[in-house]
Design a protein around this motif. Structure first.
Motif, PDB file in Angstrom:
ATOM      1  N   HIS A   1      18.642 -27.371   6.790  1.00 35.30           N
ATOM      2  CA  HIS A   1      20.076 -27.346   5.531  1.00 35.30           C
ATOM      3  C   HIS A   1      19.284 -27.211   4.447  1.00 35.30           C
ATOM      4  O   HIS A   1      20.213 -28.395   4.155  1.00 35.30           O
ATOM      5  CB  HIS A   1      20.933 -28.326   6.302  1.00 35.30           C
ATOM      6  CG  HIS A   1      21.080 -28.481   8.336  1.00 35.30           C
ATOM      7  ND1 HIS A   1      22.009 -27.415   8.223  1.00 35.30           N
ATOM      8  CD2 HIS A   1      20.371 -28.896   8.915  1.00 35.30           C
ATOM      9  CE1 HIS A   1      22.315 -27.933   9.613  1.00 35.30           C
ATOM     10  NE2 HIS A   1      21.457 -28.271  10.050  1.00 35.30           N
TER      11      HIS A   1
ATOM     12  N   GLU B   1      27.260 -35.674   1.519  1.00 31.74           N
ATOM     13  CA  GLU B   1      26.627 -35.042   2.585  1.00 31.74           C
ATOM     14  C   GLU B   1      26.528 -36.739   3.662  1.00 31.74           C
ATOM     15  O   GLU B   1      27.243 -36.776   4.557  1.00 31.74           O
ATOM     16  CB  GLU B   1      25.737 -34.512   2.762  1.00 31.74           C
ATOM     17  CG  GLU B   1      25.250 -32.982   2.213  1.00 31.74           C
ATOM     18  CD  GLU B   1      24.700 -32.554   2.456  1.00 31.74           C
ATOM     19  OE1 GLU B   1      24.259 -30.671   2.137  1.00 31.74           O
ATOM     20  OE2 GLU B   1      23.512 -33.381   1.639  1.00 31.74           O
TER      21      GLU B   1
ATOM     22  N   HIS C   1      27.119 -26.532   9.101  1.00 35.39           N
ATOM     23  CA  HIS C   1      26.862 -26.273  10.122  1.00 35.39           C
ATOM     24  C   HIS C   1      26.462 -27.747  11.201  1.00 35.39           C
ATOM     25  O   HIS C   1      26.172 -27.506  12.556  1.00 35.39           O
ATOM     26  CB  HIS C   1      26.183 -25.357  10.105  1.00 35.39           C
ATOM     27  CG  HIS C   1      26.780 -24.187  10.442  1.00 35.39           C
ATOM     28  ND1 HIS C   1      27.060 -23.959   9.404  1.00 35.39           N
ATOM     29  CD2 HIS C   1      26.547 -22.502  11.496  1.00 35.39           C
ATOM     30  CE1 HIS C   1      27.972 -22.784   9.551  1.00 35.39           C
ATOM     31  NE2 HIS C   1      27.524 -21.948  10.596  1.00 35.39           N
ATOM     32  N   LEU C   2      25.830 -28.575  10.816  1.00 30.29           N
ATOM     33  CA  LEU C   2      25.087 -29.445  11.490  1.00 30.29           C
ATOM     34  C   LEU C   2      26.829 -30.730  11.817  1.00 30.29           C
ATOM     35  O   LEU C   2      26.340 -31.754  12.481  1.00 30.29           O
ATOM     36  CB  LEU C   2      23.815 -30.572  10.503  1.00 30.29           C
ATOM     37  CG  LEU C   2      23.616 -31.595  11.256  1.00 30.29           C
ATOM     38  CD1 LEU C   2      22.516 -31.415  12.304  1.00 30.29           C
ATOM     39  CD2 LEU C   2      22.394 -31.857  10.178  1.00 30.29           C
TER      40      LEU C   2
ATOM     41  N   THR D   1      17.362 -23.555  16.982  1.00 29.16           N
ATOM     42  CA  THR D   1      18.580 -23.925  17.112  1.00 29.16           C
ATOM     43  C   THR D   1      18.815 -24.333  18.040  1.00 29.16           C
ATOM     44  O   THR D   1      18.798 -23.669  18.634  1.00 29.16           O
ATOM     45  CB  THR D   1      19.577 -22.841  16.342  1.00 29.16           C
ATOM     46  OG1 THR D   1      19.201 -21.581  16.990  1.00 29.16           O
ATOM     47  CG2 THR D   1      19.527 -22.010  15.278  1.00 29.16           C
TER      48      THR D   1
ATOM     49  N   HIS E   1      20.114 -24.469   9.940  1.00 30.54           N
ATOM     50  CA  HIS E   1      21.264 -23.068   9.219  1.00 30.54           C
ATOM     51  C   HIS E   1      21.175 -23.015   7.216  1.00 30.54           C
ATOM     52  O   HIS E   1      21.777 -24.370   6.713  1.00 30.54           O
ATOM     53  CB  HIS E   1      22.986 -23.847   9.420  1.00 30.54           C
ATOM     54  CG  HIS E   1      23.332 -22.168   9.411  1.00 30.54           C
ATOM     55  ND1 HIS E   1      24.578 -22.350   7.760  1.00 30.54           N
ATOM     56  CD2 HIS E   1      24.302 -21.054   9.438  1.00 30.54           C
ATOM     57  CE1 HIS E   1      25.286 -21.291   7.974  1.00 30.54           C
ATOM     58  NE2 HIS E   1      25.197 -20.810   9.071  1.00 30.54           N
ATOM     59  N   ASN E   2      20.303 -22.525   7.104  1.00 28.33           N
ATOM     60  CA  ASN E   2      19.276 -21.606   5.976  1.00 28.33           C
ATOM     61  C   ASN E   2      20.651 -20.708   5.356  1.00 28.33           C
ATOM     62  O   ASN E   2      19.598 -19.453   6.116  1.00 28.33           O
ATOM     63  CB  ASN E   2      18.697 -22.120   5.951  1.00 28.33           C
ATOM     64  CG  ASN E   2      18.097 -22.318   4.398  1.00 28.33           C
ATOM     65  OD1 ASN E   2      19.127 -21.407   3.013  1.00 28.33           O
ATOM     66  ND2 ASN E   2      17.369 -23.218   3.649  1.00 28.33           N
TER      67      ASN E   2
ATOM     68  N   GLU F   1      14.504 -19.061  12.582  1.00 31.68           N
ATOM     69  CA  GLU F   1      15.613 -21.369  12.477  1.00 31.68           C
ATOM     70  C   GLU F   1      15.535 -21.689  14.031  1.00 31.68           C
ATOM     71  O   GLU F   1      16.280 -20.827  15.117  1.00 31.68           O
ATOM     72  CB  GLU F   1      16.611 -21.163  11.570  1.00 31.68           C
ATOM     73  CG  GLU F   1      16.136 -21.052  10.407  1.00 31.68           C
ATOM     74  CD  GLU F   1      17.708 -20.997   9.765  1.00 31.68           C
ATOM     75  OE1 GLU F   1      17.848 -20.899   8.490  1.00 31.68           O
ATOM     76  OE2 GLU F   1      18.675 -20.970  10.479  1.00 31.68           O
TER      77      GLU F   1
ATOM     78  N   SER G   1      25.580 -27.205   1.550  1.00 32.57           N
ATOM     79  CA  SER G   1      25.652 -26.484   3.397  1.00 32.57           C
ATOM     80  C   SER G   1      25.263 -27.178   4.633  1.00 32.57           C
ATOM     81  O   SER G   1      24.464 -26.188   4.807  1.00 32.57           O
ATOM     82  CB  SER G   1      24.732 -24.906   2.055  1.00 32.57           C
ATOM     83  OG  SER G   1      25.368 -24.338   1.198  1.00 32.57           O
ATOM     84  N   SER G   2      25.641 -28.420   4.434  1.00 33.06           N
ATOM     85  CA  SER G   2      25.617 -28.503   6.294  1.00 33.06           C
ATOM     86  C   SER G   2      26.435 -28.963   6.723  1.00 33.06           C
ATOM     87  O   SER G   2      27.022 -29.920   7.678  1.00 33.06           O
ATOM     88  CB  SER G   2      24.793 -29.734   5.918  1.00 33.06           C
ATOM     89  OG  SER G   2      25.907 -31.044   4.049  1.00 33.06           O
TER      90      SER G   2
ATOM     91  N   SER H   1      14.792 -30.964   6.258  1.00 25.25           N
ATOM     92  CA  SER H   1      16.041 -31.017   6.328  1.00 25.25           C
ATOM     93  C   SER H   1      16.512 -30.692   5.581  1.00 25.25           C
ATOM     94  O   SER H   1      17.617 -29.587   5.055  1.00 25.25           O
ATOM     95  CB  SER H   1      16.804 -32.629   6.164  1.00 25.25           C
ATOM     96  OG  SER H   1      17.059 -32.605   4.910  1.00 25.25           O
TER      97      SER H   1
END
Length: 287
Positions: free
Chosen positions: A245, A155, A252-253, A281, A187-188, A279, A249-250, A241
């Motif tokens: 996320h 990451e 979307h960041l 957003t 985005h979990n 969440e 699975s990050s 963090s």
């Protein structure tokens, strides 16, 4: 001698694009649609849009090179949710257009700074493109070049690579091209799906999610691009963090990292926050 028309510097925008095709289909996404409609003015006078989608991950930058606008219903490949996707999701249309000449120019610029870009003439626009653009610019009159975000061995490497990618395309803003990132500041996926499919339509936002959201807001507001990059490269150390996320699975960041990289010396501003499945957003602009 004809006068030269002055081109205004276009904004860099990050949007949280919601849950699959549901923003265009479900009533509970009406607040999201209103936020997007309120951001539509940011595209006025745009010469084109360079759009980075969280749903296209590659090691080197991939650039959509077609002039037409084929759609890719990529949620059909998502095993966890495809049984919940209504048939209407496969009839969504967006009559936009690409820009092969711009794609070539982007590729040449990236190659000049050490990337090994690939022009892709076969992959259609995924839902990270056609869902938000259906609201932001329903007329489809602004050409779009879809681009991938970068995935490296970990990451930290991915984050830095995407910030550098944003820095590499920043100059297109001075020509009037909008840089747009489409992903999610939180985005979990597994936790969100549990909530989204439950009867709890108003889940409480956790303190951890709020802490991470505040970290992004404060970091985006830094006008020093070097300091901003330094802070963002350490985002995993920020409170919350791992709730916002999940590890590994990050993706979307990563569009946020690209857009922040393209922000230059501009101050990033959080425009709106919308809660999806507990969440927060958010939506950002550098201008």
């Amino acid at each position: 001698m004809p006068s030269l028309e002055k081109v205004s510097r276009a904004p860099a925008i990050f949007i949280s694009h919601g849950a699959g095709p549901f923003p265009l289909l479900n009533e509970d996404h009406e607040p999201w649609r209103k936020i997007m409609q309120g951001l539509a003015h940011l595209l006025e006078n745009a010469k084109g849009i360079i759009l980075f989608t969280a749903h296209w991950e590659t090691y080197q930058p991939h650039v959509s090179g077609c002039d037409d606008a084929r759609l890719f219903y990529d949620y059909a490949d998502m095993e966890e949710v495809k049984s919940f996707i209504p048939k209407e999701a496969y009839t969504i249309r967006y009559n936009g257009r690409g820009d092969s000449a711009l794609a070539t120019r982007i590729s040449e610029q990236l190659r000049g700074v050490g990337f090994e870009p690939v022009i892709d003439n076969s992959r259609g626009w995924d839902h990270g493109v056609f869902v938000p653009m259906s609201i932001l610019r329903p007329s489809g009159d602004i050409p779009i070049v879809q681009m991938s975000v970068l995935k490296r061995d970990n990451e930290h490497q991915s984050t830095n690579a995407n910030i550098l990618l944003g820095q590499a395309v920043e100059s297109f803003r001075d020509e009037g091209y909008v840089i747009l990132g489409s992903g999610a500041t939180a985005h979990n996926f597994e936790e969100a799906i549990k909530v989204y499919l439950s009867d709890d339509r108003n889940p409480k936002v956790s303190a951890e999610n709020e802490q991470f959201a505040e970290f992004l807001r404060l970091t985006a507001s830094c006008s020093d691009p070097h300091r901003r990059r330094e802070k963002l490269s350490m985002w995993r150390e920020a409170p919350g963090s791992f709730i916002a996320h999940a590890p590994g699975s990050s993706e979307h960041l990563m569009p946020f990292m690209v857009v922040a990289g393209s922000g230059g010396h501009d101050t990033g501003k959080r425009m709106n926050v919308w809660e999806l499945a507990g969440e927060p957003t958010a939506f950002y602009v550098w201008s």
